[in-house]
Scaffold this motif. Sequence first.
Motif, PDB file in Angstrom:
ATOM      1  N   SER A  58     -23.272  31.002  52.819  1.00 27.27           N
ATOM      2  CA  SER A  58     -22.610  30.230  53.823  1.00 27.27           C
ATOM      3  C   SER A  58     -24.367  28.888  54.088  1.00 27.27           C
ATOM      4  CB  SER A  58     -22.485  30.200  55.322  1.00 27.27           C
ATOM      5  OG  SER A  58     -20.946  31.287  55.053  1.00 27.27           O
ATOM      6  N   HIS A 133     -18.683  23.824  60.223  1.00 26.78           N
ATOM      7  CA  HIS A 133     -19.115  24.312  60.130  1.00 26.78           C
ATOM      8  C   HIS A 133     -19.888  24.298  61.270  1.00 26.78           C
ATOM      9  CE1 HIS A 133     -18.941  24.570  55.848  1.00 26.78           C
ATOM     10  NE2 HIS A 133     -19.707  23.564  56.002  1.00 26.78           N
ATOM     11  N   THR A 157     -17.311  29.944  58.184  1.00 25.39           N
ATOM     12  CA  THR A 157     -18.210  29.605  57.151  1.00 25.39           C
ATOM     13  C   THR A 157     -19.519  30.233  57.373  1.00 25.39           C
ATOM     14  OG1 THR A 157     -18.307  27.415  58.007  1.00 25.39           O
ATOM     15  CG2 THR A 157     -16.957  27.271  56.257  1.00 25.39           C
TER      16      THR A 157
END
Length: 199
Positions: A58, A133, A157
């Motif tokens: 990520s 995110h 994520t």
Amino acid sequence: MKDLALISGSSHPSLAKGIADHLGIELLPVNLGKFSNQETSVEVAQSVRNKHIYIIQSAAASICNKLGLGFALIHQESNTNSDGSGSMGLVGAVSGRVAIIMDDILDTGKTLKVASEMLRAHGAIKIYAIVIHGLFTMDSIKIINSSCIDSIACTNTVPQDDNLKKCPKLCIIDVSNILAETIRRSFNGESVSHLFVYE
């Protein structure tokens, strides 16, 4: 998928495991460490010769029209601070409506809080937020908890287990299946763009 291999970085091993589970394969064993200069050391514990390698690490047409929803735009004024704590402007009507804020990254949470306060001041009856995110840095959890946002959804994520315990407004959307399908399609030479066609 004997020629497909997945390697998990250190940022989100549970997401990598979820992707591997959806693909029906095991993650490759790796030894992660640090060199003396603090650069990351990665040692793959088995041969990957002639394999297609995917590393899971990520970092992050109008949807409203397709869903038949109204659209309002919140924009930062020229005097807005870099942390999002300055003034914002609203274009569009939200009075008596449910508002959904969409953003790509939640960092400090200040921008979302200011936006939610503006929507509430203009008559929004419910305020939801969707972010891709969720970094949740510094005091962002406290900021979101004290904001006008009724509920906030973000993907996994970035690891969110600790944030879920601290923020009752937070819910998580698991994207391991869509990432797994993207990898599977890419590996098999199939269309990836088909995944993002909304009818």
